[in-house]
Design a protein around this motif. Structure first.
Motif, PDB file in Angstrom:
ATOM      1  N   ARG B  80       0.825  -1.208   0.000  1.00  0.00           N
ATOM      2  CA  ARG B  80       0.000   0.000   0.000  1.00  0.00           C
ATOM      3  C   ARG B  80       0.856   1.254   0.000  1.00  0.00           C
ATOM      4  O   ARG B  80       0.563   2.232  -0.671  1.00  0.00           O
ATOM      5  N   GLN B  82       3.835   1.602  -1.239  1.00  0.00           N
ATOM      6  CA  GLN B  82       4.408   1.788  -2.575  1.00  0.00           C
ATOM      7  C   GLN B  82       3.398   2.369  -3.544  1.00  0.00           C
ATOM      8  O   GLN B  82       3.685   3.300  -4.288  1.00  0.00           O
ATOM      9  N   LEU B  83       2.193   1.775  -3.541  1.00  0.00           N
ATOM     10  CA  LEU B  83       1.174   2.208  -4.495  1.00  0.00           C
ATOM     11  C   LEU B  83       0.673   3.610  -4.188  1.00  0.00           C
ATOM     12  O   LEU B  83       0.380   4.385  -5.089  1.00  0.00           O
ATOM     13  N   ASP B  84       0.596   3.917  -2.917  1.00  0.00           N
ATOM     14  CA  ASP B  84       0.155   5.239  -2.512  1.00  0.00           C
ATOM     15  C   ASP B  84       1.108   6.291  -3.093  1.00  0.00           C
ATOM     16  O   ASP B  84       0.685   7.301  -3.654  1.00  0.00           O
ATOM     17  N   ARG B  85       2.374   6.002  -3.011  1.00  0.00           N
ATOM     18  CA  ARG B  85       3.373   6.924  -3.535  1.00  0.00           C
ATOM     19  C   ARG B  85       3.279   7.012  -5.062  1.00  0.00           C
ATOM     20  O   ARG B  85       3.340   8.090  -5.645  1.00  0.00           O
ATOM     21  N   PHE B  86       3.140   5.844  -5.684  1.00  0.00           N
ATOM     22  CA  PHE B  86       3.034   5.798  -7.148  1.00  0.00           C
ATOM     23  C   PHE B  86       1.876   6.668  -7.637  1.00  0.00           C
ATOM     24  O   PHE B  86       2.026   7.510  -8.524  1.00  0.00           O
ATOM     25  N   TRP B  87       0.708   6.488  -7.048  1.00  0.00           N
ATOM     26  CA  TRP B  87      -0.470   7.214  -7.529  1.00  0.00           C
ATOM     27  C   TRP B  87      -0.436   8.687  -7.171  1.00  0.00           C
ATOM     28  O   TRP B  87      -0.934   9.522  -7.925  1.00  0.00           O
ATOM     29  N   ASN B  88       0.121   9.004  -6.029  1.00  0.00           N
ATOM     30  CA  ASN B  88       0.220  10.422  -5.691  1.00  0.00           C
ATOM     31  C   ASN B  88       1.129  11.146  -6.674  1.00  0.00           C
ATOM     32  O   ASN B  88       0.861  12.279  -7.081  1.00  0.00           O
ATOM     33  N   GLU B  89       2.185  10.460  -7.074  1.00  0.00           N
ATOM     34  CA  GLU B  89       3.104  11.047  -8.049  1.00  0.00           C
ATOM     35  C   GLU B  89       2.404  11.172  -9.408  1.00  0.00           C
ATOM     36  O   GLU B  89       2.511  12.196 -10.084  1.00  0.00           O
ATOM     37  N   ALA B  90       1.681  10.122  -9.795  1.00  0.00           N
ATOM     38  CA  ALA B  90       0.970  10.148 -11.072  1.00  0.00           C
ATOM     39  C   ALA B  90      -0.072  11.275 -11.099  1.00  0.00           C
ATOM     40  O   ALA B  90      -0.176  12.015 -12.080  1.00  0.00           O
ATOM     41  N   LEU B  91      -0.830  11.404 -10.024  1.00  0.00           N
ATOM     42  CA  LEU B  91      -1.875  12.427 -10.008  1.00  0.00           C
ATOM     43  C   LEU B  91      -1.295  13.842  -9.946  1.00  0.00           C
ATOM     44  O   LEU B  91      -1.882  14.781 -10.482  1.00  0.00           O
ATOM     45  N   ASN B  93       1.499  14.694 -11.473  1.00  0.00           N
ATOM     46  CA  ASN B  93       1.857  14.921 -12.881  1.00  0.00           C
ATOM     47  C   ASN B  93       0.607  15.293 -13.675  1.00  0.00           C
ATOM     48  O   ASN B  93       0.614  16.199 -14.501  1.00  0.00           O
ATOM     49  N   TYR B  94      -0.425  14.532 -13.412  1.00  0.00           N
ATOM     50  CA  TYR B  94      -1.697  14.711 -14.117  1.00  0.00           C
ATOM     51  C   TYR B  94      -2.270  16.116 -13.907  1.00  0.00           C
ATOM     52  O   TYR B  94      -2.647  16.797 -14.860  1.00  0.00           O
ATOM     53  N   LYS B  95      -2.326  16.531 -12.662  1.00  0.00           N
ATOM     54  CA  LYS B  95      -2.888  17.852 -12.336  1.00  0.00           C
ATOM     55  C   LYS B  95      -2.152  18.963 -13.085  1.00  0.00           C
ATOM     56  O   LYS B  95      -2.755  19.848 -13.667  1.00  0.00           O
TER      57      LYS B  95
END
Lengths: 158, 106
Positions: B80, B82-91, B93-95
């Motif tokens: 969790r 790892q994934l939390d970090r991955f998605w926060n970084e992705a979002l 970038n997205y924003k």
């Protein structure tokens, strides 16, 4: 207190200053620039990450040598509201060979006025990846395994 | 939790600890059994287990006069993180992309 669902999922959200249609479109069209580039299951550098914008579409990375790694399948594609895709990557950061162990990611695009969109992301059913540790024997010792992955994090955090 | 990640990484950065951890991923084992077949002493194995335990990677319980070690079932927490970090970084970038492209349209 955390519920069982909370323990087996990751949730995050952001608010973007853009209309919901635009917000939805950018996620798939610019996925290449959204996915953190250093998360790579290929042997070579990634040339491009592709998100095929339809139910049944593939999500994959294409390497600079033309090789491909498909790591997700689009389950639901409902512009401009919702996207769901599988996550076919094991906790050891390798492709999940047994797709029944894949978890899934849902994105919800919620308008908050004409020019503002709240994007909620839920990565759920993480328990499907086995106990989170099954198959670790192969992953943990290898160069591409979990230690390397954690190491990258550690470097960036430091 | 940054500290937790760093600890898990440090713990698994050592080849002996990786070997111990891999053996525990097969099934729960007592210290003696873990030490058997590894080129390190039993006290050394205990020391490694302590590090793994502090990193949240293994747990132990008493069984008679022995301690049985096993991979922490809540190892899901590490995934969790790892994934939390991955998605926060992705979002993040997205924003940035969404707001940039929206400005350009105007």
């Amino acid at each position: 207190m955390t519920t069982q669902a909370e323990q087996t999922s990751v949730q995050t959200a952001i608010v973007a200053e853009a209309p919901v249609e635009r917000a939805f479109q950018v996620f798939t069209e610019d996925f290449d620039r959204i996915k953190p580039r250093d998360h790579n299951l290929l042997e070579v550098d990634i040339a491009e990450s592709v998100f095929e914008p339809r139910a049944g579409g593939r999500v994959y990375d294409r390497g600079v040598d033309g090789s491909e790694c498909q790591w997700a399948r689009v389950i639901a594609y409902e512009p401009p509201e919702r996207i769901v895709f599988t996550w076919d990557i094991s906790p050891q950061w390798q492709l999940e060979t047994d797709l029944s162990k894949a978890s899934e990611v849902e994105l919800r695009f919620i308008p908050e006025g004409d020019r503002r969109t709240r994007v909620e992301l839920e990565h759920r059913h993480l328990d499907r990846h086995g106990s989170g540790w099954e198959g670790l024997r192969e992953g943990v010792g290898g160069e591409q395994g979990w230690p390397l992955y954690l190491g990258r994090f550690a470097e960036r955090v430091a | 939790m940054v500290t937790y990640e760093a600890d898990a990484w440090t713990a698994l950065g050592d080849p002996t600890r990786r070997a111990i951890f891999a053996r525990l991923a097969e099934r729960p084992r007592p210290v003696g059994e873990l030490a058997h077949g590894l080129p390190v002493s039993r006290p050394a194995v205990s020391q490694h287990l302590r590090v793994l335990k502090e990193a949240g990677l293994v747990t132990d319980r008493s069984a008679g006069n022995r301690r049985i070690y096993r991979v922490d079932p809540d190892g899901l927490a590490a995934l969790r993180t790892q994934l939390d970090r991955f998605w926060n970084e992705a979002l993040a970038n997205y924003k940035q992309l969404v707001e940039q492209s929206t400005e350009e349209d105007e």
